[in-house]
Design a protein around this motif. Structure first.
Motif, short mmCIF file in Angstrom:
data_model
loop_
_atom_site.label_atom_id
_atom_site.label_comp_id
_atom_site.label_asym_id
_atom_site.label_seq_id
_atom_site.Cartn_x
_atom_site.Cartn_y
_atom_site.Cartn_z
N ARG A 171 0.30 -1.20 -0.35
CA ARG A 171 -0.16 0.56 -0.01
C ARG A 171 0.71 1.00 -0.31
O ARG A 171 -0.06 2.20 -0.03
CB ARG A 171 -1.07 -0.48 1.34
N GLU A 172 1.98 1.13 0.48
CA GLU A 172 2.87 2.36 1.36
C GLU A 172 4.69 1.42 0.54
O GLU A 172 4.47 0.64 1.48
CB GLU A 172 2.74 3.38 2.03
N LYS A 225 6.63 0.36 3.42
CA LYS A 225 5.98 0.70 4.61
C LYS A 225 4.34 0.08 4.27
O LYS A 225 4.89 0.15 6.42
CB LYS A 225 5.93 2.10 4.76
N LYS A 226 3.38 -0.36 4.25
CA LYS A 226 2.65 -0.96 4.88
C LYS A 226 2.07 -2.26 3.13
O LYS A 226 1.91 -2.21 2.45
CB LYS A 226 1.25 -0.13 4.05
N LYS A 254 -1.37 -7.68 8.36
CA LYS A 254 -1.26 -5.97 7.72
C LYS A 254 -0.16 -5.41 9.48
O LYS A 254 -0.95 -5.73 10.00
CB LYS A 254 -2.66 -5.18 8.53
N SER A 283 2.50 -2.37 9.80
CA SER A 283 2.50 -0.43 8.98
C SER A 283 3.89 -0.38 9.05
O SER A 283 3.95 -0.64 10.88
CB SER A 283 1.31 0.15 9.59
N GLU A 314 6.76 1.79 10.38
CA GLU A 314 7.31 3.05 10.89
C GLU A 314 8.51 3.56 10.92
O GLU A 314 8.99 4.88 10.91
CB GLU A 314 6.75 3.31 12.62
#
Length: 200
Positions: free
Chosen positions: A166-167, A178-179, A190, A192, A194
């Motif tokens: 996603r990112e 990043k995602k 999922k 994410s 940081e």
């Protein structure tokens, strides 16, 4: 008349609120060559630390928390902290894994994925996830890649899992995800990220 205008405006508003699907293109020779160069650049990076958030769910239950993932060659340490009431640490290597911090005391065994399944009911493809989290194809089987407008992987399909990127942190060379959202019905993971730290 005003009623008709209002209905049209409402319809347009609803359409505008629907998120657009990610633009993806199937990997051509140029995109696949760039991906192979990324994979070669990261092939020997076997020491890294990521900090972020993780969420795992199936058709019945779910859990989430903060994660620190330290990878040192074939050995790893996952530290996951609430708020879902299960803060624990998973350590291991190729032949042995240990979960600490669970009710009932430590749990050990030769297969980390099996330990997570027994202790938490989580289905997490740890071996593949180690590659996927870096944006790489795992060595477990055939993989199909689609790419986004940034020329980085957008969707990776491998071993029955869909890995949705996603990112990306494109300021890094090579870029790092990043995602990362992975799913294999009914399981979803999922992640994410940081922060990334490569090397010791």
């Amino acid at each position: 008349m005003y009623r008709n205008v209002a209905a049209v405006l409402l319809a347009l508003l609803l359409v505008a609120c629907v998120p657009k699907p990610a633009l993806r293109v199937h990997g051509d020779a140029s995109l696949l060559n760039e991906q192979q160069m990324r994979e070669q650049a990261l092939a020997h990076v076997d020491q890294w630390t990521l900090e972020g958030r993780i969420a795992v769910s199936d058709a019945r239950t779910s859990g989430s928390g903060d994660i620190t993932w330290v990878q040192d060659g074939e050995h790893y340490v996952f530290t996951i902290r609430g708020p879902f009431g299960k803060s624990f640490r998973l350590t291991g290597g190729p032949d042995q894994a240990l979960i600490e911090g669970m009710d009932g005391g430590p749990l050990s065994g030769p297969d980390a994925e099996d330990l997570l399944r027994k202790a938490l009911g989580w289905e997490v493809p740890l071996h593949e996830l180690r590659a996927w989290v870096l944006g790489l194809r795992a060595d477990g089987g055939p993989a199909e890649l689609s790419f986004g407008v940034n020329r980085l992987p957008s969707l990776l399909q491998q071993d029955g899992w869909n890995v949705d990127y996603r990112e990306w942190d494109a300021t890094r060379r090579p870029a790092l995800p990043k995602k990362v959202f992975a799913d294999k019905a009914p399981f979803k993971v999922k992640l994410s990220v940081e922060s990334w730290r490569l090397g010791q």
